[in-house]
Design an enzyme around this catalytic site. Structure first.
Site, PDB file in Angstrom:
ATOM      1  N   CYS A   2     -25.779 -65.814 -41.144  1.00  0.00           N
ATOM      2  CA  CYS A   2     -24.977 -66.729 -41.378  1.00  0.00           C
ATOM      3  C   CYS A   2     -24.904 -68.296 -40.526  1.00  0.00           C
ATOM      4  O   CYS A   2     -25.337 -67.364 -39.124  1.00  0.00           O
ATOM      5  CB  CYS A   2     -23.701 -66.706 -41.831  1.00  0.00           C
ATOM      6  SG  CYS A   2     -23.730 -65.235 -42.855  1.00  0.00           S
ATOM      7  N   ARG A  27     -32.719 -68.368 -39.812  1.00  0.00           N
ATOM      8  CA  ARG A  27     -31.965 -67.102 -39.469  1.00  0.00           C
ATOM      9  C   ARG A  27     -31.835 -65.718 -40.846  1.00  0.00           C
ATOM     10  O   ARG A  27     -31.551 -64.435 -40.427  1.00  0.00           O
ATOM     11  CB  ARG A  27     -30.315 -67.718 -38.717  1.00  0.00           C
ATOM     12  CG  ARG A  27     -30.381 -67.983 -38.054  1.00  0.00           C
ATOM     13  CD  ARG A  27     -29.436 -68.653 -37.937  1.00  0.00           C
ATOM     14  NE  ARG A  27     -28.185 -68.845 -37.879  1.00  0.00           N
ATOM     15  CZ  ARG A  27     -27.956 -67.922 -36.255  1.00  0.00           C
ATOM     16  NH1 ARG A  27     -27.800 -68.546 -35.329  1.00  0.00           N
ATOM     17  NH2 ARG A  27     -26.795 -67.425 -35.909  1.00  0.00           N
ATOM     18  N   TRP A  74     -25.458 -65.044 -45.527  1.00  0.00           N
ATOM     19  CA  TRP A  74     -26.357 -63.665 -45.352  1.00  0.00           C
ATOM     20  C   TRP A  74     -25.515 -62.048 -45.876  1.00  0.00           C
ATOM     21  O   TRP A  74     -24.221 -62.979 -45.399  1.00  0.00           O
ATOM     22  CB  TRP A  74     -26.719 -63.578 -44.721  1.00  0.00           C
ATOM     23  CG  TRP A  74     -27.447 -61.873 -44.416  1.00  0.00           C
ATOM     24  CD1 TRP A  74     -29.225 -62.134 -44.356  1.00  0.00           C
ATOM     25  CD2 TRP A  74     -27.693 -60.769 -43.990  1.00  0.00           C
ATOM     26  NE1 TRP A  74     -29.459 -60.786 -44.572  1.00  0.00           N
ATOM     27  CE2 TRP A  74     -28.991 -60.162 -44.278  1.00  0.00           C
ATOM     28  CE3 TRP A  74     -26.768 -60.602 -43.255  1.00  0.00           C
ATOM     29  CZ2 TRP A  74     -29.054 -58.217 -43.683  1.00  0.00           C
ATOM     30  CZ3 TRP A  74     -26.573 -59.432 -43.129  1.00  0.00           C
ATOM     31  CH2 TRP A  74     -27.383 -57.840 -43.156  1.00  0.00           C
ATOM     32  N   ASN A  98     -19.003 -67.392 -39.763  1.00  0.00           N
ATOM     33  CA  ASN A  98     -19.831 -66.096 -39.673  1.00  0.00           C
ATOM     34  C   ASN A  98     -19.772 -64.833 -39.556  1.00  0.00           C
ATOM     35  O   ASN A  98     -18.309 -64.883 -38.380  1.00  0.00           O
ATOM     36  CB  ASN A  98     -20.555 -66.527 -38.604  1.00  0.00           C
ATOM     37  CG  ASN A  98     -22.064 -67.796 -38.916  1.00  0.00           C
ATOM     38  OD1 ASN A  98     -22.038 -68.177 -40.118  1.00  0.00           O
ATOM     39  ND2 ASN A  98     -22.605 -68.311 -38.066  1.00  0.00           N
ATOM     40  N   GLY A  99     -19.734 -63.575 -39.300  1.00  0.00           N
ATOM     41  CA  GLY A  99     -18.839 -62.822 -38.586  1.00  0.00           C
ATOM     42  C   GLY A  99     -18.031 -61.811 -39.558  1.00  0.00           C
ATOM     43  O   GLY A  99     -18.494 -62.107 -40.987  1.00  0.00           O
ATOM     44  N   GLU A 482     -43.865 -49.963 -33.561  1.00  0.00           N
ATOM     45  CA  GLU A 482     -43.993 -51.852 -34.035  1.00  0.00           C
ATOM     46  C   GLU A 482     -44.740 -52.084 -34.689  1.00  0.00           C
ATOM     47  O   GLU A 482     -44.401 -52.616 -35.311  1.00  0.00           O
ATOM     48  CB  GLU A 482     -44.200 -52.340 -32.921  1.00  0.00           C
ATOM     49  CG  GLU A 482     -44.231 -53.960 -32.925  1.00  0.00           C
ATOM     50  CD  GLU A 482     -43.193 -54.326 -33.114  1.00  0.00           C
ATOM     51  OE1 GLU A 482     -41.919 -53.751 -33.829  1.00  0.00           O
ATOM     52  OE2 GLU A 482     -43.091 -55.525 -33.391  1.00  0.00           O
ATOM     53  N   LYS A 486     -43.181 -54.174 -38.668  1.00  0.00           N
ATOM     54  CA  LYS A 486     -44.231 -54.784 -38.814  1.00  0.00           C
ATOM     55  C   LYS A 486     -44.232 -54.610 -39.902  1.00  0.00           C
ATOM     56  O   LYS A 486     -43.958 -55.689 -41.352  1.00  0.00           O
ATOM     57  CB  LYS A 486     -45.047 -55.150 -37.777  1.00  0.00           C
ATOM     58  CG  LYS A 486     -44.638 -55.829 -36.764  1.00  0.00           C
ATOM     59  CD  LYS A 486     -44.488 -57.040 -36.963  1.00  0.00           C
ATOM     60  CE  LYS A 486     -43.241 -57.027 -36.545  1.00  0.00           C
ATOM     61  NZ  LYS A 486     -41.888 -56.607 -35.187  1.00  0.00           N
ATOM     62  N   GLU A 489     -41.171 -54.655 -42.260  1.00  0.00           N
ATOM     63  CA  GLU A 489     -40.485 -55.126 -42.688  1.00  0.00           C
ATOM     64  C   GLU A 489     -40.820 -56.314 -44.223  1.00  0.00           C
ATOM     65  O   GLU A 489     -40.285 -57.053 -44.222  1.00  0.00           O
ATOM     66  CB  GLU A 489     -40.693 -55.823 -41.653  1.00  0.00           C
ATOM     67  CG  GLU A 489     -39.666 -55.361 -40.786  1.00  0.00           C
ATOM     68  CD  GLU A 489     -39.166 -55.863 -39.108  1.00  0.00           C
ATOM     69  OE1 GLU A 489     -38.076 -56.657 -38.656  1.00  0.00           O
ATOM     70  OE2 GLU A 489     -40.482 -56.455 -38.083  1.00  0.00           O
ATOM     71  N   HIS A 505     -46.539 -31.066 -36.452  1.00  0.00           N
ATOM     72  CA  HIS A 505     -44.923 -30.847 -36.816  1.00  0.00           C
ATOM     73  C   HIS A 505     -44.356 -31.246 -37.566  1.00  0.00           C
ATOM     74  O   HIS A 505     -43.180 -31.363 -38.062  1.00  0.00           O
ATOM     75  CB  HIS A 505     -44.196 -30.667 -35.657  1.00  0.00           C
ATOM     76  CG  HIS A 505     -45.173 -30.008 -34.657  1.00  0.00           C
ATOM     77  ND1 HIS A 505     -44.814 -28.814 -34.275  1.00  0.00           N
ATOM     78  CD2 HIS A 505     -45.141 -30.816 -33.317  1.00  0.00           C
ATOM     79  CE1 HIS A 505     -45.695 -28.517 -32.921  1.00  0.00           C
ATOM     80  NE2 HIS A 505     -45.939 -29.239 -32.588  1.00  0.00           N
ATOM     81  N   LYS A 604     -32.473 -62.714 -39.006  1.00  0.00           N
ATOM     82  CA  LYS A 604     -33.918 -63.081 -38.138  1.00  0.00           C
ATOM     83  C   LYS A 604     -32.564 -62.749 -37.035  1.00  0.00           C
ATOM     84  O   LYS A 604     -32.879 -62.362 -36.107  1.00  0.00           O
ATOM     85  CB  LYS A 604     -34.107 -65.032 -37.495  1.00  0.00           C
ATOM     86  CG  LYS A 604     -34.240 -64.888 -36.222  1.00  0.00           C
ATOM     87  CD  LYS A 604     -35.882 -64.415 -36.228  1.00  0.00           C
ATOM     88  CE  LYS A 604     -36.359 -64.301 -34.872  1.00  0.00           C
ATOM     89  NZ  LYS A 604     -37.639 -63.718 -34.432  1.00  0.00           N
TER      90      LYS A 604
HETATM   91  C1  G6P Z   1     -33.454 -58.964 -36.528  1.00  0.00           C
HETATM   92  C2  G6P Z   1     -34.925 -58.986 -36.543  1.00  0.00           C
HETATM   93  C3  G6P Z   1     -35.884 -58.085 -35.751  1.00  0.00           C
HETATM   94  C4  G6P Z   1     -35.258 -58.119 -34.154  1.00  0.00           C
HETATM   95  C5  G6P Z   1     -33.741 -57.560 -34.046  1.00  0.00           C
HETATM   96  C6  G6P Z   1     -33.332 -57.409 -32.514  1.00  0.00           C
HETATM   97  O1  G6P Z   1     -33.692 -57.196 -37.072  1.00  0.00           O
HETATM   98  O2  G6P Z   1     -34.778 -59.083 -37.746  1.00  0.00           O
HETATM   99  O3  G6P Z   1     -36.831 -59.025 -35.201  1.00  0.00           O
HETATM  100  O4  G6P Z   1     -36.276 -57.051 -34.015  1.00  0.00           O
HETATM  101  O5  G6P Z   1     -33.182 -58.181 -34.823  1.00  0.00           O
HETATM  102  O6  G6P Z   1     -32.818 -59.166 -32.490  1.00  0.00           O
HETATM  103  P1  G6P Z   1     -32.927 -59.830 -30.805  1.00  0.00           P
HETATM  104  O7  G6P Z   1     -32.328 -61.024 -30.925  1.00  0.00           O
HETATM  105  O8  G6P Z   1     -31.573 -58.765 -29.726  1.00  0.00           O
HETATM  106  O9  G6P Z   1     -34.404 -59.088 -29.978  1.00  0.00           O
END
Ligand code: G6P
Length: 609
Positions: A2, A27, A74, A98-99, A482, A486, A489, A505, A604
């Site tokens: 948000c 965001r 959001w 927000n929150g 990672e 990616k 996501e 395993h 984000k």
């Molecule tokens: C969200 C974002 C990720 C990020 C994670 C941690 O899930 O979509 O891309 O890695 O938060 O965010 P930060 O800002 O703490 O690195």
């Protein structure tokens, strides 16, 4: 997640609110709305989907006003729909939030008994009714908002507007970021400074428990009980242009290709020195690190993966024990604190709620040696650590983190070298060579980026798959994690990562001709073992996609596709090997036609737990 923008000025502020929301789009959100004080009373407009839809409504209605609040939502409580979009209203006042209000159910039950009608499923609507209820006891909106806040549990950033107060916006912060923007033409508030750069760079960061009253030519900040407080005014140095897309199709693409520059900027302070200065992490670094016996890294998402890579470096190069934990787990776990631990928080945004709470938890356990590595100098996290290192990746807009990750890795490597040096494990000639390798990184990354055409060709074959398995060993296992993150996501392909030695395993049971297996295969001590693991995959008909180093003597064969990275880069190779995995996820998502920069359900900046 948000976003909030609020404005009270000597002119129509609708365009400021809309531009602010656009700047917060990155965001992640699913609906947007605004409320204005107009000569005919409060006007509220809300739309599901993009800010552009809200903008269309605004122009169709001709809405205008000199005081307003706006929001991108959001969804947490209640599905994304217009009814649940902010602002929420009660008796001529409007609220954006927000929150998460944790006691919203109890408050809702009480307010219903008092006769308030609810029209949404959100936790926020209770705030609107609470303020309305308090306004029955006091005519002052600021006092009523503060009285309402004392009844809230949870995290919030709030902005409140009332139709009978055309020159006033009230805001408050507890746990969710909020700042004020000051100018001669009016005063503003937002959850992120980037929303206000269009009108001002004069920023006042609110602290938890702060409330503020804004008028067009004044502002005052108090604590919730009304005690006045003074917060410093700072000048934001964020670059307004840095959030422009430029010639790129997506922010993620732009950010992948910005990595050489991001790394060069992050490492700029090394200059041409042959030795590393501990002061890079703050003037008192040596004092803080002196008695450190172990390192604890806490982070979320991609930042967590950076921490996992760093563990291999810190233990192998600096000889210091290191553990790495997901912040949301650490904060609620009964752990054994040691005051000689360096607690390292990693975060791109510096606003991730779980990471912030994990840091508070560690401090409450007596661990005061703290360091954050963060990409946003003005974030909450940076203000709460003894030591700090700012990655200079520039604003990262794509939800899937790329350049923040590689700059975090470079920073963590610097930390490793500093520890190694302080512990007498870094001979001067090795130190000079390590610094040279770091300085060469931007060039090395640029060469890996040239592999894009081959990776694009591979991505066509991946796009039809439902699942993918990523394998790596040692410090490249987190790189496999990672890569899988990616891919899932942004392409929504189910992907898992395993240390290759674990193949037998469990995951080997999944391998057949429909399961692509991606291997991160640098030429290191584990390469021969990894090759044996890959044979196990081939023997089950699995199709292999291998990212190897030029000198690893691996070539294409039936069912085995090999892409050679130009350089073999020793300890730092994790930074190079993640690049093709970023490109692979990006191109697979392009073929599948997903929303690359704003993948469904993700945000984000995760400012709620
Ligand atoms: C969200 C974002 C990720 C990020 C994670 C941690 O899930 O979509 O891309 O890695 O938060 O965010 P930060 O800002 O703490 O690195």
């Amino acid at each position: 997640m948000c976003g909030i923008v609020a404005a009270v000025a000597d002119r129509n502020i609708v365009s400021v609110l809309l531009e602010g929301l656009r700047r917060l789009e990155y965001r992640g959100y699913d609906s947007a709305g605004l409320a204005l004080v107009t000569p005919n009373g409060l006007q509220r407009l809300r739309a599901v989907g993009r800010v552009a839809e809200l903008e269309a409504q605004v122009s169709a209605s001709g809405a205008a006003g000199s005081a307003g609040i706006a929001h991108t939502r959001w969804a947490t409580h209640g599905v994304p729909c217009e009814r649940n979009a902010h602002p929420h209203v009660s008796g001529g006042l409007a609220v954006v939030h927000n929150g998460i209000i944790e006691n919203h159910e109890a408050l809702r039950a009480r307010l219903k008994q008092e006769g308030y009608e609810f029209t949404s499923d959100t936790d926020t609507e209770v705030v609107a009714h609470l303020v309305a209820a308090e306004l029955k006891k006091t005519p002052d909106l600021f006092a009523a908002t503060r009285a309402a806040i004392t009844q809230l549990q949870g995290a919030y950033a709030l902005a409140v507007l009332r139709e009978t107060d055309p020159d006033r916006v009230i805001v408050a912060r507890e746990g969710s970021p909020l700042l004020l923007g000051l100018s001669d033409q009016g005063n503003y508030a937002a959850s992120d400074a980037s929303a206000l750069l269009q009108v001002t760079r004069r920023i006042v960061y609110l602290e938890n428990g702060d409330c503020a009253e804004l008028t067009r030519d004044s502002y005052r900040i108090t604590r919730v009980d009304g005690t006045p407080v003074v917060r410093d005014e700072t000048e934001s140095h964020l670059s307004a242009d840095a959030v422009e897309l430029g010639p790129y199709r997506h922010y993620m693409q732009k950010e992948i290709f910005e990595q050489p520059v991001a790394l060069a900027n992050t490492l700029e302070m090394l200059g041409t020195a042959r030795s590393i200065q501990p002061g890079l992490f703050g003037a008192n670094t040596e004092e803080v690190l002196k008695d450190v016996r172990q390192v604890l890294i806490v982070a979320c998402g991609t930042s967590f993966h950076a921490g996992l890579v760093a563990r291999y470096w810190l233990e192998a190069i600096a000889g210091i024990p290191c553990s790495v934990e997901v912040a949301s787990e650490y904060r609620y776990r009964d752990s054994v604190p040691d005051s000689n631990t360096l607690v390292v928080t990693l975060s791109q945004s510096g606003e991730t709620a779980d990471t912030l709470a994990a840091l508070q938890h560690a401090k409450a356990l007596g661990m005061t040696k703290t360091l954050c590595i963060c990409n946003v100098p003005e974030s909450s996290l940076v203000r709460e650590n003894a030591l700090r290192f700012i990655t200079r990746a520039g604003p990262e807009i794509g939800v899937a983190s790329t350049k923040a990750f590689t700059t975090q890795l470079a920073s963590l490597y610097l930390l490793t070298l500093i520890f190694a040096k302080l512990r007498g494990r870094l001979a001067p000639e090795v130190e000079a060579a390590e610094l040279q390798a770091l300085r060469h990184l931007p060039v090395a990354v640029s060469k890996v980026l040239e592999l894009e055409p081959q990776i694009r060709a591979w991505s066509e074959r991946f796009a039809m798959k439902q699942d993918a398995l990523f394998l790596g060993r040692g410090r490249h296992y987190p790189i496999a994690l990672e890569g899988a993150l990616k891919l899932k996501e942004i392409s929504y392909i189910h992907a898992e990562a395993y240390p290759a030695g674990e193949l037998k395993h469990g995951p080997l049971a999944l391998v057949d001709k429909d399961m692509p297996v991606i291997a991160v295969a640098p030429n290191d001590a584990l390469l021969e073992k990894l090759k044996s693991n890959l044979q196990e995959v081939r023997a089950r008909g699995g199709e292999l996609y291998v990212f190897a180093d030029a000198d690893s003597e691996m070539t294409d064969s039936e069912g085995v596709h090999v892409l050679l990275l130009p350089e073999h880069y020793g300890q730092l190779s994790a930074l190079l090997h993640v690049i093709p995995l970023q490109l692979l996820a990006y191109h697979v998502a392009l073929v599948r036609g997903t929303d690359v920069d704003k993948p469904r359900n993700l945000a984000k900046s995760v400012t709620v737990e």
